[in-house]
Design a protein around this motif. Structure first.
Motif, PDB file in Angstrom:
ATOM      1  N   UNK A 146      75.751  50.871  72.543  1.00 51.13           N
ATOM      2  CA  UNK A 146      74.974  51.739  71.968  1.00 51.13           C
ATOM      3  C   UNK A 146      74.279  52.621  72.886  1.00 51.13           C
ATOM      4  N   UNK A 147      73.709  51.936  73.677  1.00 55.60           N
ATOM      5  CA  UNK A 147      72.973  52.810  74.682  1.00 55.60           C
ATOM      6  C   UNK A 147      73.651  53.266  76.129  1.00 55.60           C
ATOM      7  N   UNK A 148      74.871  53.120  75.984  1.00 57.86           N
ATOM      8  CA  UNK A 148      75.569  53.439  77.310  1.00 57.86           C
ATOM      9  C   UNK A 148      75.199  54.764  78.175  1.00 57.86           C
ATOM     10  N   UNK A 149      74.871  55.886  77.521  1.00 60.63           N
ATOM     11  CA  UNK A 149      74.249  57.041  78.118  1.00 60.63           C
ATOM     12  C   UNK A 149      72.870  57.280  77.895  1.00 60.63           C
ATOM     13  N   UNK A 150      72.135  56.237  77.678  1.00 60.04           N
ATOM     14  CA  UNK A 150      70.597  56.329  77.313  1.00 60.04           C
ATOM     15  C   UNK A 150      69.931  55.804  78.498  1.00 60.04           C
ATOM     16  N   UNK A 151      68.825  56.608  79.097  1.00 59.59           N
ATOM     17  CA  UNK A 151      67.770  55.935  79.900  1.00 59.59           C
ATOM     18  C   UNK A 151      67.247  54.596  79.457  1.00 59.59           C
ATOM     19  N   UNK A 152      67.623  53.475  80.073  1.00 58.97           N
ATOM     20  CA  UNK A 152      66.971  52.165  79.497  1.00 58.97           C
ATOM     21  C   UNK A 152      66.370  51.442  80.918  1.00 58.97           C
ATOM     22  N   UNK A 153      65.351  50.930  80.617  1.00 58.07           N
ATOM     23  CA  UNK A 153      64.730  49.820  81.628  1.00 58.07           C
ATOM     24  C   UNK A 153      64.897  48.438  81.223  1.00 58.07           C
ATOM     25  N   UNK A 154      65.404  47.969  82.356  1.00 57.56           N
ATOM     26  CA  UNK A 154      65.733  46.375  82.109  1.00 57.56           C
ATOM     27  C   UNK A 154      65.112  45.661  83.218  1.00 57.56           C
ATOM     28  N   UNK A 155      64.418  44.415  82.831  1.00 62.19           N
ATOM     29  CA  UNK A 155      63.814  43.439  83.706  1.00 62.19           C
ATOM     30  C   UNK A 155      64.365  42.225  83.611  1.00 62.19           C
ATOM     31  N   UNK A 156      64.928  41.929  84.729  1.00 66.43           N
ATOM     32  CA  UNK A 156      65.754  40.350  84.889  1.00 66.43           C
ATOM     33  C   UNK A 156      65.230  39.590  85.883  1.00 66.43           C
ATOM     34  N   UNK A 157      65.564  38.313  85.701  1.00 65.24           N
ATOM     35  CA  UNK A 157      65.330  37.418  86.964  1.00 65.24           C
ATOM     36  C   UNK A 157      66.390  37.554  87.766  1.00 65.24           C
ATOM     37  N   UNK A 158      67.508  37.317  87.086  1.00 72.55           N
ATOM     38  CA  UNK A 158      68.836  36.869  87.837  1.00 72.55           C
ATOM     39  C   UNK A 158      69.764  38.301  87.657  1.00 72.55           C
ATOM     40  N   UNK A 159      70.641  38.525  88.369  1.00 74.32           N
ATOM     41  CA  UNK A 159      71.658  39.538  88.347  1.00 74.32           C
ATOM     42  C   UNK A 159      72.146  39.888  86.804  1.00 74.32           C
ATOM     43  N   UNK A 160      72.558  40.988  86.419  1.00 75.85           N
ATOM     44  CA  UNK A 160      73.235  40.955  85.059  1.00 75.85           C
ATOM     45  C   UNK A 160      74.632  40.419  85.153  1.00 75.85           C
ATOM     46  N   UNK A 161      74.918  39.825  84.068  1.00 73.93           N
ATOM     47  CA  UNK A 161      76.150  39.052  83.755  1.00 73.93           C
ATOM     48  C   UNK A 161      77.484  40.035  84.108  1.00 73.93           C
ATOM     49  N   UNK A 162      77.150  41.411  83.467  1.00 72.28           N
ATOM     50  CA  UNK A 162      78.433  42.359  83.597  1.00 72.28           C
ATOM     51  C   UNK A 162      77.667  43.656  84.134  1.00 72.28           C
ATOM     52  N   UNK A 163      78.508  44.368  84.706  1.00 70.43           N
ATOM     53  CA  UNK A 163      78.076  45.845  85.086  1.00 70.43           C
ATOM     54  C   UNK A 163      77.239  46.519  84.027  1.00 70.43           C
TER      55      UNK A 163
END
Length: 251
Positions: A146-163
């Motif tokens: 849904x947000x593929x082309x939208x600027x989104x800020x994500x904070x994670x402890x571990x790397x994302x599970x998928x690109x």
């Protein structure tokens, strides 16, 4: 002889492990193994799943566990359900150690509370702009398409599970955080809405205060339902008292 299984991975679990170690109560902490370099508690530790309810039941039987404390994350509902079923089948006492949620936070009434992550995304869409997603890497699949082309800020402890989409900004860090730092982060990235979940506790609460100072709307995913009829404790001291009371009843 008492042997407590402590289902951990949280700060509360580590605090309880320290209390049990100090009291000389035999216990084993169990971590799910989803974090590459977890903060380890004091005492013996096992890492990895049990293989569902049957596997957990077998482990409790083989290791002669006399009590279980479920101190997993408030959103680890599956593990909590498995613990309740396994303990019920064996007659093993079970305690749920859960930090208080944020429902009593002074700003809670002004937040948008939603039942799941899809509803959180929909609420953020009504605000528009740049969402700041702090609900964990296992929830991101609800937003990617849904947000593929939208600027989104994500904070994670571990790397994302998928690109993740190229338009997204991924911040890798682990709490605790402070209000000044959270305000600076939100200003730098032009955050317009904060998406979080009712994890509770002090480690990540600063973002809520920062959002208030900046006038950023907050969307909160409510905690999932837990198994009914399970005794609860709000902190490690109360949980340690529960464990030692069971031990005294056996002596």
């Amino acid at each position: 002889m008492t042997h407590v299984l402590l289902l951990g991975g949280t700060a509360e679990a580590r605090d309880l492990a320290a209390h049990l170690e100090a009291k000389g109560v035999p216990f084993t902490s169990s971590l799910a193994g989803r974090v590459a370099r977890p903060r380890l508690p004091m005492g013996p530790v096992r890492i990895g799943g049990f293989g569902g309810v049957e596997g957990l039941t077998q482990w409790l039987r083989e290791h002669v566990v006399s009590a279980v404390v479920d101190a997993t994350h408030p959103f680890a509902a599956t593990m909590g359900s498995h613990a309740a079923q396994a303990c019920s089948s064996l007659g093993v006492p079970l305690l749920r150690l859960a930090r208080p949620g944020w429902a009593t936070h002074p700003d809670a009434a002004s937040w948008t509370w939603v039942p799941d992550h899809v509803a959180a995304r929909e609420a953020a869409d009504e605000v528009g702009g740049v969402p700041f997603v702090t609900t964990g890497r296992q929830t991101l699949h609800h937003h990617v398409d849904a947000w593929a082309d939208r600027p989104v800020v994500v904070r994670l402890v571990e790397p994302p599970e998928a690109p993740l989409p190229a338009a997204w900004t991924v911040l890798r860090s682990r709490g605790p955080f402070d209000v000044a730092g959270e305000e600076a982060l939100m200003r730098e990235h032009g955050v317009s809405v904060l998406l979080t979940k009712d994890s509770g506790g002090r480690y990540t609460q600063a973002k809520l205060d920062a959002a208030r100072h900046l006038g950023v709307p907050v969307v909160v995913v409510a905690r999932p339902e837990r198994a009914a009829g399970v005794a609860t404790a709000a902190d490690a001291v109360a949980a340690a008292t529960w464990v030692t009371s069971l031990e005294s009843l056996r002596s």
